[in-house]
Design a protein around this motif. Structure first.
Motif, mmCIF file in Angstrom:
data_model
loop_
_atom_site.group_PDB
_atom_site.id
_atom_site.type_symbol
_atom_site.label_atom_id
_atom_site.label_comp_id
_atom_site.label_asym_id
_atom_site.label_seq_id
_atom_site.Cartn_x
_atom_site.Cartn_y
_atom_site.Cartn_z
ATOM 1 N N GLU A 295 0.829 -1.210 0.000
ATOM 2 C CA GLU A 295 0.000 0.000 0.000
ATOM 3 C C GLU A 295 0.862 1.259 0.000
ATOM 4 O O GLU A 295 0.456 2.293 -0.491
ATOM 5 N N ASP A 296 2.084 1.160 0.528
ATOM 6 C CA ASP A 296 2.956 2.338 0.471
ATOM 7 C C ASP A 296 3.994 2.255 -0.659
ATOM 8 O O ASP A 296 5.022 2.937 -0.631
ATOM 9 N N GLY A 297 3.702 1.434 -1.667
ATOM 10 C CA GLY A 297 4.455 1.530 -2.909
ATOM 11 C C GLY A 297 5.713 0.683 -3.023
ATOM 12 O O GLY A 297 6.456 0.786 -3.993
ATOM 13 N N ILE B 6 5.495 -7.049 5.011
ATOM 14 C CA ILE B 6 4.793 -5.904 4.437
ATOM 15 C C ILE B 6 3.762 -5.408 5.451
ATOM 16 O O ILE B 6 3.174 -6.198 6.199
ATOM 17 N N PRO B 7 3.544 -4.084 5.487
ATOM 18 C CA PRO B 7 2.685 -3.514 6.535
ATOM 19 C C PRO B 7 1.302 -4.143 6.584
ATOM 20 O O PRO B 7 0.780 -4.421 7.666
ATOM 21 N N GLU B 8 0.706 -4.392 5.417
ATOM 22 C CA GLU B 8 -0.678 -4.887 5.437
ATOM 23 C C GLU B 8 -0.752 -6.328 5.923
ATOM 24 O O GLU B 8 -1.774 -6.747 6.469
#
Lengths: 428, 428
Positions: B64-66, B78-80
Motif C-alpha cells: 500500500e505504500d508503494g 509488508i505492513p498490510e
C-alpha cells in the motif's frame, strides 16, 4: 591526459580547481541514484510476471508423483524443483534440497547449526575456543556478516582473477584445525565478477583439511547469470570434483532464483553429498514440516526446465548488459591511462569491482553520496568491513536505467579523479 | 454396560473373547486411515484455491505504500500483512513481524538464536551449565522436539482444563534462573483443545521470573479456528496483559495461516514488544534480506481483512465440524460409563485428546495400527516422547472424511475396550 602520478604539484592544483568546479556543478544537478545493491530492475521483474499466470483456482497443485503441494510434507523440496535447481548448477536432483526464498538464510542456518550441533558428529563450534573462517576478499559482505555475527574469526584471503589465493588457502586449511570453512562465490563472483579457474576448483576439491568438519560454502549465486551469448564463463562442478578427490562431504553448495525470478518470492537450493544431506535433513525435521511447495511448483511450471531458465536469463542479459557497458564505457573513456584505478570487466553476474589508489575508496564513496549517488559502503567487501588498502569499491549496475548508470558513473569517475588528486597533493 | 472395573474375571474373559473376534473382523476390512497429524483435508484446501486467482501477470505487486514485493527489502514483512496477522491475534500491526510459511521454523530460530546469542544481551544459553524449559503436557510434540534437540532440560507441567498448572509454573519460574521459557498453545490447545482461562493468562502475565531472559512462547496457532458460531473460546490478549503487569518483554507470540490458507504456502507471524522486535530484527538483518513478500501480499489481497479471515474460517468449520462430531458421537456411544477413558470436547482447533486407563495408550495405538488406523504415537504429547501414565492419545480428525473418521473411531473404541480388558485381566 598523462597519469596523475606524473603530474607536478602545479598541474595537480590546477586540475583540482577544475574538478572541484565540475563537482559543484554535478552536485547542483540533484542526482538521486543507487548503485549499492545487486538488485533486479523493475524492467527485469516485469519481464517475469508470467510467473503469476502459472496457477489459478482450477490448477492442480500436485507434484509429478501426486503429492499435494498445498499441504504439509515433502520437507526437503518437491522432486521437480530439485531437478530444476540441480540443473542450474550441474548437480543431480538427488543431491539437492529446496528451501524458501533465501539462500542467505540457508547459509546462516548452516553456520548457526554448526555452532550448536557441529557438523556430522563434530564438536559444536560454540564449545571450541576458536573457530576460524577463510574469507576471500573482496567478497560478499553478507557472507562476512554471518561469520562475524557468530564470533568466528575471519581470515582475509586475497582474490586473484583465477579465484582465491590457493597457496594461502591450502596452507591455512591443512595446518589449522580451527579453520572450519571458507566462503566462496565461484562464478561471476561478488564483487569481482571473475570465475574460478579449473585449477582453482581442483585445488579446492583436493584440500586436505586439518578439521574433519571443514566445509567449503560454495555460493553459486550467479550460475546462470551470463551477460553475453558468445562470452560465457564455465566452472568445474565442485561436488563431483570433491568426490573424485576423495572429499565427497567437504562442500555445501547454494543457489537460488533470487535473480532469475523474484528476489522477494523465489526459491533457494542446497546441494551436497548424500551424507551431508542426510545430516541436514535431521535438523530440518526439527525446524520445519516443509517449505513453500506451492511456490516451488510455480517455478517449475513456469520455467519448465533448464532450457527455459537459459532462455529467461538471455532476456535478463538483454536488460542489464547495456548497464554494464554504460559503466565500462565511462570508466574506459575517463580513467584509462590516468593510473587512478583498475576495474574488472565481467561477462556475467551483478557487479563490477573497482580498485582506486590506496586510501581513497572511503573518500570516493563519501563524495559520491554528497552528490546523490549511493555506492556500497567502502570496506563492505572485506571481513569486518575493513579494506586494509581502502581501495575496493563495488559497483552494482543492475537497478538503475542505462542512462542513469551513465550519469552515475560520470559522477563516480569525477569523484575518483578528485579524491585521487587530493591524495597526491597531500604527499607533495 | 457396566464399568469394566466392576466386572468379574469371568465377565472380562467372555468380553475379551467377543472383542477379539470383533478385532479380527475389523482387521480383515483392511482399513487404511490416518488420524495422526493435524492436517487440512483436500476439501479444505480446495476451498481456498481462490488464493491462486489473486494475481496474474497484469497485477501490481506493490504494498500500500508503494514497495515492490518482487524485489529485495522489507525484511520484517509488508505492513498490510502485519495488520492482517496482528488482527488474527488481537495485536497492533507495529508489534508484528511476518516470516515465511512456517511458524515452527520461527520458534526453532528463537531457541537456536538464544543458544548462540542469548536474548537481549543475556548470556548465550549454550554457555550455561543448564537450561530448562517448562513443557505443559499433553502438548505439541514439535515444540518439545525443538528444546530436546538443543539439549534443553524439559520439565513437564500438568495441563488442566484451565491451562497449565500455574502454581507449579509460578514456582519454577520464580525460583529457578535456569528456567528460560515455557511452551504454550493458549487457545484450542494441541492436543486438549482447551483454552487458557483469564486467570491463567493473568497469572502468566504476572510471572516474576528469576531469569531475566525468561520467555513465554505463546504459540497461538488456533486463534481463529472455531468450530461453532455460537460456542467460541476467547482468551485474554497476552502482550497487553504482560505490559499491564510490567513484564512487556516476557512473551513472544506466534501465529500462521497454515490452517487458514495452505500449510505448504502460507505466511507466519511473530508478535512481541518493541524491545523484543528490535532485538529480533538485528539477527534477521544477518539472516535474510526478506521473506516471500509476494505471498504475503497474495494473502492480504485474498482475505482482505480480519472479517475475510473470519468468514473463511466458518467455511473451514463447516468442513471439519462433522468430523469432530463423528468422533465424539462414537466415543460417547461406545465408551460412556465404561470407565476406560476420558476425552475432551473442543469447540475449536484441530484435536481431540483421549486419556485411556493408565498403561494402555501405547498398546491402543499399536492395536489401531495393526488394523490400519494410524494415530499419533503414544507419548508424543509429552517431553521426550514419554507419557508417565502412558494414557494420552491425540486424535486428529481433520484429514479423513466424516465417514472415514467414524470408521476409524469405531476401530479406536474397539481397541480401547480390548486393551482395557486385557489390562484389567492382568491384575485379576
Amino acid at each position: 591526459m598523462k597519469p596523475y602520478k606524473e603530474m607536478s604539484k602545479d598541474e595537480l592544483v590546477s586540475l583540482k580547481a577544475e574538478l572541484d568546479k565540475q563537482f559543484e556543478d554535478a552536485k547542483s544537478k540533484g542526482l538521486k541514484l543507487d548503485m549499492s545493491r545487486g538488485k533486479q530492475s523493475v524492467a527485469q521483474l516485469d519481464m517475469t510476471m508470467g510467473l503469476m499466470d502459472v496457477f489459478d483456482s482450477s490448477s492442480v497443485l500436485k507434484t509429478e508423483d501426486g503429492m499435494d503441494c498445498r499441504n504439509y510434507g515433502l520437507m526437503d523440496g518437491i522432486p521437480e524443483a530439485k531437478k530444476l535447481l540441480g540443473d542450474m548448477i550441474g548437480v543431480p536432483a538427488e543431491n539437492v534440497l529446496v528451501f524458501g526464498n533465501s539462500s542467505l538464510s540457508v547459509m546462516y542456518d548452516i553456520i548457526s547449526h554448526a555452532m550448536t550441533h557441529g557438523i556430522m558428529g563434530s564438536t559444536p563450534w560454540c564449545k571450541l575456543d576458536k573457530v576460524k573462517f577463510l574469507c576471500p576478499a573482496p567478497g560478499y559482505d553478507r557472507h562476512f556478516k554471518i561469520t562475524e555475527y557468530f564470533g568466528v574469526e575471519m581470515i582475509t584471503i586475497p582474490m586473484t582473477l583465477e579465484g582465491p589465493d590457493m597457496d594461502l588457502v591450502e596452507k591455512y586449511v591443512s595446518e589449522d584445525a580451527a579453520v572450519k570453512g571458507i566462503w566462496c562465490v565461484p562464478k561471476y563472483s561478488n564483487p569481482l565478477g571473475i570465475s574460478f579457474s579449473d585449477e582453482t576448483v581442483r585445488r579446492f576439491a583436493n584440500l586436505k583439511p586439518a578439521a574433519k568438519d571443514f566445509r567449503i560454502i560454495w555460493d553459486n549465486a550467479y550460475a546462470v547469470h551470463h551477460l553475453y551469448d558468445d562470452k560465457q564463463d564455465t566452472i568445474l562442478e565442485i561436488l563431483s570434483e570433491c568426490e573424485k578427490a576423495g572429499n565427497p562431504d567437504m562442500v555445501i553448495e547454494l543457489c537460488s532464483t533470487s535473480k532469475v525470478s523474484f528476489a522477494g518470492g523465489g526459491i533457494a537450493g542446497l546441494a551436497a553429498s548424500k551424507a551431508n544431506l542426510d545430516y541436514i535433513r535431521e535438523s530440518m525435521t526439527v525446524r520445519t514440516i516443509g517449505y513453500d511447495k506451492v511456490n516451488q511448483l510455480r517455478h517449475v511450471k513456469y520455467f519448465k526446465d533448464i532450457n527455459g531458465i537459459a532462455a529467461h536469463m538471455k532476456k535478463h542479459a538483454d536488460i542489464i548488459r547495456p548497464k554494464f557497458e554504460a559503466v565500462l564505457d565511462v570508466l574506459d573513456r575517463e580513467l584509462n591511462g590516468l593510473g587512478v584505478g583498475e576495474w574488472t570487466k565481467p561477462v556475467g553476474g551483478y557487479f563490477i569491482s573497482f580498485d582506486s589508489m590506496e586510501g581513497c575508496a572511503k573518500e570516493i564513496v563519501a563524495k559520491c553520496k554528497e552528490a546523490g549517488v549511493v555506492l556500497t559502503g567502502a570496506g563492505a567487501t572485506f571481513p569486518y568491513g575493513k579494506d586494509p588498502k581502502d581501495s575496493n569499491i563495488r559497483i552494482a549496475p543492475t537497478f538503475p536505467t542505462p542512462e542513469e548508470m551513465a550519469a552515475a558513473t560520470d559522477l563516480f569517475v569525477l569523484c575518483v579523479k578528485l579524491v585521487s588528486v587530493n591524495k597526491l597533493l597531500e604527499s607533495k
